[in-house]
Design a protein around this motif. Sequence first.
Motif, PDB file in Angstrom:
ATOM      1  N   ASP A 168      -5.948  39.135  58.435  1.00 14.04           N
ATOM      2  CA  ASP A 168      -5.720  37.691  58.370  1.00 14.04           C
ATOM      3  C   ASP A 168      -5.813  37.039  59.752  1.00 14.04           C
ATOM      4  OD1 ASP A 168      -5.408  37.949  55.694  1.00 14.04           O
ATOM      5  OD2 ASP A 168      -3.258  37.531  55.643  1.00 14.04           O
ATOM      6  N   ARG A 206      -3.384  44.390  56.693  1.00  9.53           N
ATOM      7  CA  ARG A 206      -3.631  43.063  56.106  1.00  9.53           C
ATOM      8  C   ARG A 206      -3.353  41.959  57.125  1.00  9.53           C
ATOM      9  NH1 ARG A 206      -3.711  40.038  51.283  1.00  9.53           N
ATOM     10  NH2 ARG A 206      -4.118  37.903  52.010  1.00  9.53           N
ATOM     11  N   MET A 225      -2.290  32.743  55.866  1.00  6.75           N
ATOM     12  CA  MET A 225      -1.784  33.947  56.525  1.00  6.75           C
ATOM     13  C   MET A 225      -0.676  34.574  55.684  1.00  6.75           C
ATOM     14  SD  MET A 225      -3.193  34.736  59.486  1.00  6.75           S
ATOM     15  CE  MET A 225      -1.883  35.784  60.098  1.00  6.75           C
ATOM     16  N   VAL A 244      -8.580  34.564  58.833  1.00  6.52           N
ATOM     17  CA  VAL A 244      -7.986  33.243  58.563  1.00  6.52           C
ATOM     18  C   VAL A 244      -7.972  32.380  59.819  1.00  6.52           C
ATOM     19  CG1 VAL A 244      -5.949  32.021  57.762  1.00  6.52           C
ATOM     20  CG2 VAL A 244      -6.600  34.197  56.693  1.00  6.52           C
ATOM     21  N   GLN A 270      -6.754  32.593  49.537  1.00  5.70           N
ATOM     22  CA  GLN A 270      -6.430  33.847  50.221  1.00  5.70           C
ATOM     23  C   GLN A 270      -7.008  33.862  51.637  1.00  5.70           C
ATOM     24  OE1 GLN A 270      -7.783  37.317  48.132  1.00  5.70           O
ATOM     25  NE2 GLN A 270      -7.589  38.628  49.942  1.00  5.70           N
ATOM     26  N   ARG A 271      -8.216  33.303  51.799  1.00  2.00           N
ATOM     27  CA  ARG A 271      -8.872  33.334  53.098  1.00  2.00           C
ATOM     28  C   ARG A 271      -8.481  32.170  54.001  1.00  2.00           C
ATOM     29  NH1 ARG A 271     -14.817  36.041  52.212  1.00  2.00           N
ATOM     30  NH2 ARG A 271     -14.093  37.703  50.831  1.00  2.00           N
TER      31      ARG A 271
END
Length: 420
Positions: free
Chosen positions: A232, A228, A220, A236, A216-217
Amino acid sequence: MKILFRNLHLYLSLASGLVIAIVCFTGGVLVFEKELDQAWHPARFFVTPPATQQRLPLAQLVQAVQATDPKAKIGGVKVYADPTRTVEISLAGGPGSPGGKPEGGREGKAAGGKSRAEQGGAGHGPQGEKGKTDKGKGGGEGGRGPVFYLNPYTGAVLDKLNYRDTFFFTMMALHRGMVGGPVGKLVVGVSTLLFLFIIGTGLVLWWPATRKAVRQRMTMKWDASFKRLNHDLHVVLGFYSALFLFVFAFTGLAWSFEWFNNGIFAVTNSDPKGPEAPKSTLVLSGGQLTFDQAYIVARRQVPGALSYAIAWPKDSTEAVRVNTTSANAAYEGATDELYLDQYTGRPLGRLNFEDRNLGQRVRRTFKPMHTGAIFGTPSKIVAVVVCLLGVTFPVTGVIMWLSRLRKSKKKQLKPAAVAV
């Protein structure tokens, strides 16, 4: 503990975010400075070689420059092996310029910096490795005099450039904080130090608690909500660019703090000055070497070099310095230096890049690492992308902070509403 790192990350970012954004933006512009300058002003750097005509003697080109100003003192001449390139002739300026007192008061070069031979004829870009600037008479950065660009086949003066008058000098001044003088330079230096802590705390906050959170991290989610997506963009992309930003910030400290430069030589146990340059033997009868003679000897001693930058001695004992760029140089700045007797033209010695001490070699890697030029065009492209991302992180970070503040206020208002 994570709350502590979050607070450090937040408040350090709020304190230095604007400066960091400006430094990242201007740094991204400066990455392709040479390429952009040549694209915008091709007539300054390139000519069409005639089919039969040979290059004119350097003495004739020097005379063409002196015809524009009889009092002009020639500091250096740079000749490229590429037949389409112009010849660059620089006038002597203030401290740090060809023919002038070396930056930092050292013989020949500043600590870990470029020699006058390297600076001679360089028409663009910040040249001083220590990042000092001086508003010298010549108008160039570091007190360098103006640079003339000449057609080597016709002797025509194509352009005259004072680096301080250029767009890229403005970008460089903003990048280093010099628009604010010593205080501005200090602000940029301190902000750069804070940026290192921001990157470190950011990585701690990014570190996932579970394996499931890793993906998840690192991915994107482009079709997500604005909140969200902003998250990201910060988290990210921040992870992927963290290492590059850390390198750029760390190497940037060399232009902000003298103690950092001194630390490089202390850690490597190296002498900042390096070996003493050989001296010319004073000859009472006869004249000095000419630029043409120096160029001929240099080509004989170092055949196949991409360029020869000849810097004239500043006194009667100093050697003529010829800085050469090898075709197989490891990176920008990995140059060699040849010393010639200014009276006889006899080679007095040579200092190849690999023969410099460890501290000097390490210091010279800082500029290509800082600008992304260390691996050529591919690493420059990466540097530009990362710098542009660096501009966005203060913005996305503030948006995340404001979102948390709104969320916190809603939580506080909800119990109050229930009580009523």
